[in-house]
Motif scaffolding. Structure first.
Motif, short mmCIF file in Angstrom:
data_model
loop_
_atom_site.label_atom_id
_atom_site.label_comp_id
_atom_site.label_asym_id
_atom_site.label_seq_id
_atom_site.Cartn_x
_atom_site.Cartn_y
_atom_site.Cartn_z
N ARG A 1 0.84 -1.20 0.00
CA ARG A 1 0.00 0.00 0.00
C ARG A 1 0.87 1.24 0.00
NH1 ARG A 1 -3.92 2.61 -1.71
NH2 ARG A 1 -4.95 3.99 -0.28
N GLU B 1 -1.28 8.03 -0.49
CA GLU B 1 -2.16 8.67 -1.47
C GLU B 1 -1.40 9.66 -2.34
OE1 GLU B 1 -5.48 8.99 -3.63
OE2 GLU B 1 -5.22 7.62 -1.94
N HIS C 1 0.01 7.93 -5.27
CA HIS C 1 -1.04 7.63 -6.26
C HIS C 1 -1.34 8.87 -7.11
CE1 HIS C 1 -2.49 3.59 -5.09
NE2 HIS C 1 -1.93 3.91 -3.93
N LYS C 2 -1.40 10.02 -6.47
CA LYS C 2 -1.67 11.26 -7.21
C LYS C 2 -0.52 11.59 -8.16
CE LYS C 2 -4.71 13.39 -3.84
NZ LYS C 2 -4.91 14.49 -2.90
N ALA D 1 -0.65 9.39 -11.17
CA ALA D 1 -1.78 9.74 -12.04
C ALA D 1 -1.58 11.06 -12.78
CB ALA D 1 -3.06 9.82 -11.20
N PHE E 1 3.00 -1.80 -11.16
CA PHE E 1 1.55 -1.66 -11.04
C PHE E 1 0.92 -2.88 -10.38
CE2 PHE E 1 1.86 1.43 -14.76
CZ PHE E 1 1.75 2.53 -13.94
N THR F 1 1.89 -2.91 -6.54
CA THR F 1 1.29 -1.85 -5.73
C THR F 1 -0.22 -1.81 -5.81
OG1 THR F 1 1.45 -0.27 -7.57
CG2 THR F 1 3.30 -0.36 -6.00
N ILE G 1 -1.85 -0.38 -8.07
CA ILE G 1 -2.25 0.86 -8.75
C ILE G 1 -2.77 0.50 -10.13
CG2 ILE G 1 -1.40 3.02 -9.75
CD1 ILE G 1 0.56 3.19 -7.43
N ARG G 2 -3.87 1.13 -10.49
CA ARG G 2 -4.44 0.93 -11.82
C ARG G 2 -3.99 2.10 -12.68
NH1 ARG G 2 -10.45 -0.53 -11.74
NH2 ARG G 2 -9.83 -1.88 -13.43
#
Length: 128
Positions: free
Chosen positions: A2, A5, A8-9, A12, A119, A122, A124-125
């Motif tokens: 994990r 956040e 993740h940002k 993206a 990916f 983690t 993450i998509r």
């Protein structure tokens, strides 16, 4: 695994990766045609330089355009590598080398594989 956040940002942020991709394309093109000694640290082997450069391009492509899949970037980046080699063949200080193109393709494959593994590990998509 994990990730925070904020990671993740960052992942993206396609505009960031696309900008870095464009900067890399310009830098790699300049390095490919310059007759001057490289002003940056580089590997002793030209093949390693090719592999690392195209691995980076593949990773930035995967982050910047996550929905493309593998085949379009493989073809486009390989075409870029071929264009560099053809361009170098007409300069007096560089030569065309099929082995450089092979190193490019191996770098692209490794870069995409590393991003796929990242990916997967983690969760993450990448497709936004």
């Amino acid at each position: 695994m994990r990730l925070p956040e904020s990671i993740h940002k960052l992942i993206a942020c396609q505009l960031l990766w696309r900008t870095l991709f464009c900067i890399s394309i310009v830098s790699i093109t300049w390095l490919g045609f310059t007759s001057e000694p490289y002003p940056i640290p580089s590997a002793a082997s030209d093949k390693v330089n090719h592999l690392l450069a195209f691995m980076e391009l593949a990773m930035l492509t995967r982050l910047g355009w996550p929905r493309l899949g593998l085949i379009p970037p493989l073809l486009v980046l390989t075409g870029f590598g071929l264009a560099l080699e053809l361009g170098q063949s007409i300069t007096p200080w560089r030569d065309f080398a099929l082995s450089d193109l092979l190193a490019d393709v191996i770098g692209i494959t490794i870069g995409y594989s590393l991003m796929s593994l990242f990916f997967r590990l983690t969760g993450i998509r990448p497709a936004a």
